[in-house]
Design a protein around this motif. Structure first.
Motif, mmCIF file in Angstrom:
data_model
loop_
_atom_site.group_PDB
_atom_site.id
_atom_site.type_symbol
_atom_site.label_atom_id
_atom_site.label_comp_id
_atom_site.label_asym_id
_atom_site.label_seq_id
_atom_site.Cartn_x
_atom_site.Cartn_y
_atom_site.Cartn_z
ATOM 1 N N ALA A 1 6.544 1.709 8.515
ATOM 2 C CA ALA A 1 6.173 1.206 7.189
ATOM 3 C C ALA A 1 4.912 1.884 6.680
ATOM 4 N N ALA A 2 3.929 2.057 7.574
ATOM 5 C CA ALA A 2 2.704 2.742 7.173
ATOM 6 C C ALA A 2 2.990 4.182 6.773
ATOM 7 N N ALA A 3 3.892 4.814 7.541
ATOM 8 C CA ALA A 3 4.246 6.189 7.206
ATOM 9 C C ALA A 3 4.982 6.251 5.878
ATOM 10 N N GLU A 4 5.848 5.257 5.614
ATOM 11 C CA GLU A 4 6.570 5.225 4.344
ATOM 12 C C GLU A 4 5.617 4.989 3.181
ATOM 13 N N PHE A 5 4.600 4.147 3.418
ATOM 14 C CA PHE A 5 3.604 3.922 2.364
ATOM 15 C C PHE A 5 2.867 5.219 2.043
ATOM 16 N N GLN A 6 2.488 5.931 3.083
ATOM 17 C CA GLN A 6 1.813 7.198 2.870
ATOM 18 C C GLN A 6 2.721 8.183 2.153
ATOM 19 N N GLN A 7 4.008 8.159 2.524
ATOM 20 C CA GLN A 7 4.959 9.030 1.868
ATOM 21 C C GLN A 7 5.125 8.643 0.396
ATOM 22 N N GLY A 8 5.157 7.328 0.148
ATOM 23 C CA GLY A 8 5.253 6.863 -1.230
ATOM 24 C C GLY A 8 4.059 7.283 -2.054
ATOM 25 N N LEU A 9 2.864 7.267 -1.436
ATOM 26 C CA LEU A 9 1.663 7.713 -2.133
ATOM 27 C C LEU A 9 1.787 9.181 -2.519
ATOM 28 N N GLU A 10 2.336 9.957 -1.607
ATOM 29 C CA GLU A 10 2.529 11.369 -1.906
ATOM 30 C C GLU A 10 3.615 11.565 -2.959
ATOM 31 N N ASP A 11 4.686 10.776 -2.873
ATOM 32 C CA ASP A 11 5.762 10.912 -3.844
ATOM 33 C C ASP A 11 5.343 10.497 -5.246
ATOM 34 N N SER A 12 4.351 9.602 -5.342
ATOM 35 C CA SER A 12 3.899 9.144 -6.656
ATOM 36 C C SER A 12 3.099 10.195 -7.395
ATOM 37 N N ALA A 13 2.771 11.260 -6.688
ATOM 38 C CA ALA A 13 1.971 12.344 -7.281
ATOM 39 C C ALA A 13 0.584 11.879 -7.677
ATOM 40 N N TRP A 14 0.073 10.878 -6.970
ATOM 41 C CA TRP A 14 -1.262 10.337 -7.256
ATOM 42 C C TRP A 14 -2.338 11.423 -7.098
ATOM 43 N N LYS A 15 -2.211 12.220 -6.052
ATOM 44 C CA LYS A 15 -3.204 13.263 -5.818
ATOM 45 C C LYS A 15 -2.920 14.499 -6.672
ATOM 46 N N GLN A 16 -1.629 14.772 -6.905
ATOM 47 C CA GLN A 16 -1.274 15.981 -7.634
ATOM 48 C C GLN A 16 -1.464 15.840 -9.135
ATOM 49 N N ARG A 17 -1.575 14.614 -9.622
ATOM 50 C CA ARG A 17 -1.716 14.371 -11.062
ATOM 51 C C ARG A 17 -3.074 13.738 -11.364
ATOM 52 N N PRO A 18 -4.152 14.500 -11.307
ATOM 53 C CA PRO A 18 -5.497 13.906 -11.503
ATOM 54 C C PRO A 18 -5.690 13.313 -12.896
ATOM 55 N N LEU A 19 -5.000 13.830 -13.895
ATOM 56 C CA LEU A 19 -5.160 13.284 -15.250
ATOM 57 C C LEU A 19 -4.698 11.837 -15.300
ATOM 58 N N ILE A 20 -3.541 11.561 -14.689
ATOM 59 C CA ILE A 20 -3.057 10.173 -14.637
ATOM 60 C C ILE A 20 -4.016 9.314 -13.834
ATOM 61 N N ARG A 21 -4.446 9.821 -12.680
ATOM 62 C CA ARG A 21 -5.320 9.042 -11.813
ATOM 63 C C ARG A 21 -6.615 8.653 -12.523
ATOM 64 N N ARG A 22 -7.211 9.593 -13.202
ATOM 65 C CA ARG A 22 -8.506 9.326 -13.839
ATOM 66 C C ARG A 22 -8.371 8.383 -15.045
ATOM 67 N N THR A 23 -7.335 8.624 -15.848
ATOM 68 C CA THR A 23 -7.171 7.748 -17.019
ATOM 69 C C THR A 23 -6.783 6.326 -16.612
ATOM 70 N N LEU A 24 -5.968 6.185 -15.550
ATOM 71 C CA LEU A 24 -5.625 4.840 -15.074
ATOM 72 C C LEU A 24 -6.854 4.110 -14.560
ATOM 73 N N ILE A 25 -7.666 4.795 -13.777
ATOM 74 C CA ILE A 25 -8.894 4.175 -13.268
ATOM 75 C C ILE A 25 -9.811 3.795 -14.429
#
Length: 360
Positions: free
Chosen positions: A146-170
């Motif tokens: 489950a922890a690995a799937e959560f980490q995979q989901g974080l990667e799949d969400s493109a949270w790190k790859q899409r800094p514009l979304i991350r910054r505007t959401l924060i």
């Protein structure tokens, strides 16, 4: 014993045994069709489209932040009074302040939710992953999965790859709680000023609340002969007739109850001195949390607050006889003027309403 056995490979294993005219169907008669073949979205294969979706999501988050700021500006700058009531078709007559606050807050919340949904639908992974439900606590191996799937989901969400979304959401989430702090200004000014000062002064005419006109500019006074023993009347100071937009606040703080009792039933000498021929006046605001009290029991002279059942004895200085209220109802000293109308001798001798830390 005789029976038939059939097997349908196209629809799973089905066993039927004929015995005495009854059929017995084996467990799991239908095969699991499985998941359909995954179809990639346009954003999965075209980075240009993905970047467009990223900008749309970021724009919604920025709109949410701007609408939140606009809410605070409208709360401060758009007055909430009768002069700003506008007829918004098809809503009808509504305060411009309420309309602006509802519109800006609605846009802020909608944009935040729409941005999150659009982000999930276009940029987060949409691969279907079936998972069996477990009735008991998961094993350490399952927890690790489950922890690995959560980490995979974080990667799949493109949270790190899409800094514009991350910054505007924060940024939007940081701005969103600010209205809760902004509206705290309505808790001021300090109660030491508002609760110690009411509209009652020496000679202030007492008017019957039922006589106040719809526009709040006319009302009639009360004479002692207007009140019979056992009569209860809600009243206000005549100053509310000329208070304009402040009339509601003035009536809230200065509202009183007039009760006429047999003078022989009054237990307190102060109450006799502060009343007039058995007519006494008390604040209408409960000293517990500020609810209006108006449930009067004529035989016992008890006044009940409908919110939390605090009970006050009006024949004994408004003393608390039951409930959570900690102090008696403030009494207003009254008399009559030269025209025979009831007026206040002075203001309340103590703050009205709930107790507060500065009350001495």
């Amino acid at each position: 014993m005789s029976g038939d056995m059939t097997h349908d490979e196209g629809h799973g294993s089905v066993a039927v045994e004929q015995e005495h005219g009854h059929g017995v169907v084996a467990e799991n008669p239908f095969a699991d069709p499985g998941l359909p073949e995954h179809q990639p979205r346009l954003t999965d294969i075209d980075e240009k489209v993905a970047r467009k979706s990223e900008r749309i999501v970021a724009g919604l988050f920025i709109l949410s932040a701007l609408a939140t700021i606009a809410f605070m500006v409208c709360y401060t700058e758009v007055p909430n009074n009768t002069a700003t009531i506008v007829d918004f078709f098809p809503i009808g007559a509504i305060s411009a302040s309420n309309f602006a606050l509802g519109l800006t807050l609605g846009v802020a919340l909608f944009s935040m939710g729409a941005g999150a949904i659009y982000w999930a639908r276009t940029l987060m992974t949409d691969v279907e992953l079936p998972q069996e439900r477990h009735l008991l606590e998961s094993t350490p191996e399952d927890k690790a999965v489950a922890a690995a799937e959560f980490q995979q989901g974080l990667e799949d969400s493109a949270w790190k790859q899409r800094p514009l979304i991350r910054r505007t959401l924060i940024g939007a989430m940081a701005v969103l709680p600010l209205p809760a702090l902004w509206i705290l200004r309505d808790l001021g000014p300090l109660p030491g000023t508002t609760q110690r000062q009411t509209a009652w002064t020496a000679g202030e005419l007492i008017i019957n609340d039922n006589s106040i006109s719809l526009d709040g500019t006319q009302g009639s006074g009360i004479k002692p002969e207007d009140l019979q023993v056992g009569t209860l009347v809600s009243a206000s100071p005549a100053a509310v007739l000329t208070a304009g937009d402040n009339a509601v606040n003035m009536m809230t703080m200065s509202a009183i109850l007039l009760v006429r009792m047999n003078p022989a039933d009054i237990k307190s000498q102060q109450e006799i001195d502060w009343g007039y021929e058995g007519i006494v006046a008390f604040s209408k605001i409960c000293t517990h949390v500020g609810c209006p009290v108006q449930l009067y029991e004529q035989q016992t002279h008890h006044m009940l607050c409908p919110c939390h059942q605090s009970t006050f004895d009006l024949s004994d200085n408004g003393r608390v006889v039951f409930g959570p209220a900690a102090r008696s109802l403030p009494q207003l000293p009254i008399t009559v003027n030269a025209d025979g109308y009831l007026v206040a001798k002075a203001g309340f001798d103590q703050p009205v309403g709930p107790s507060f830390w500065e009350r001495g």
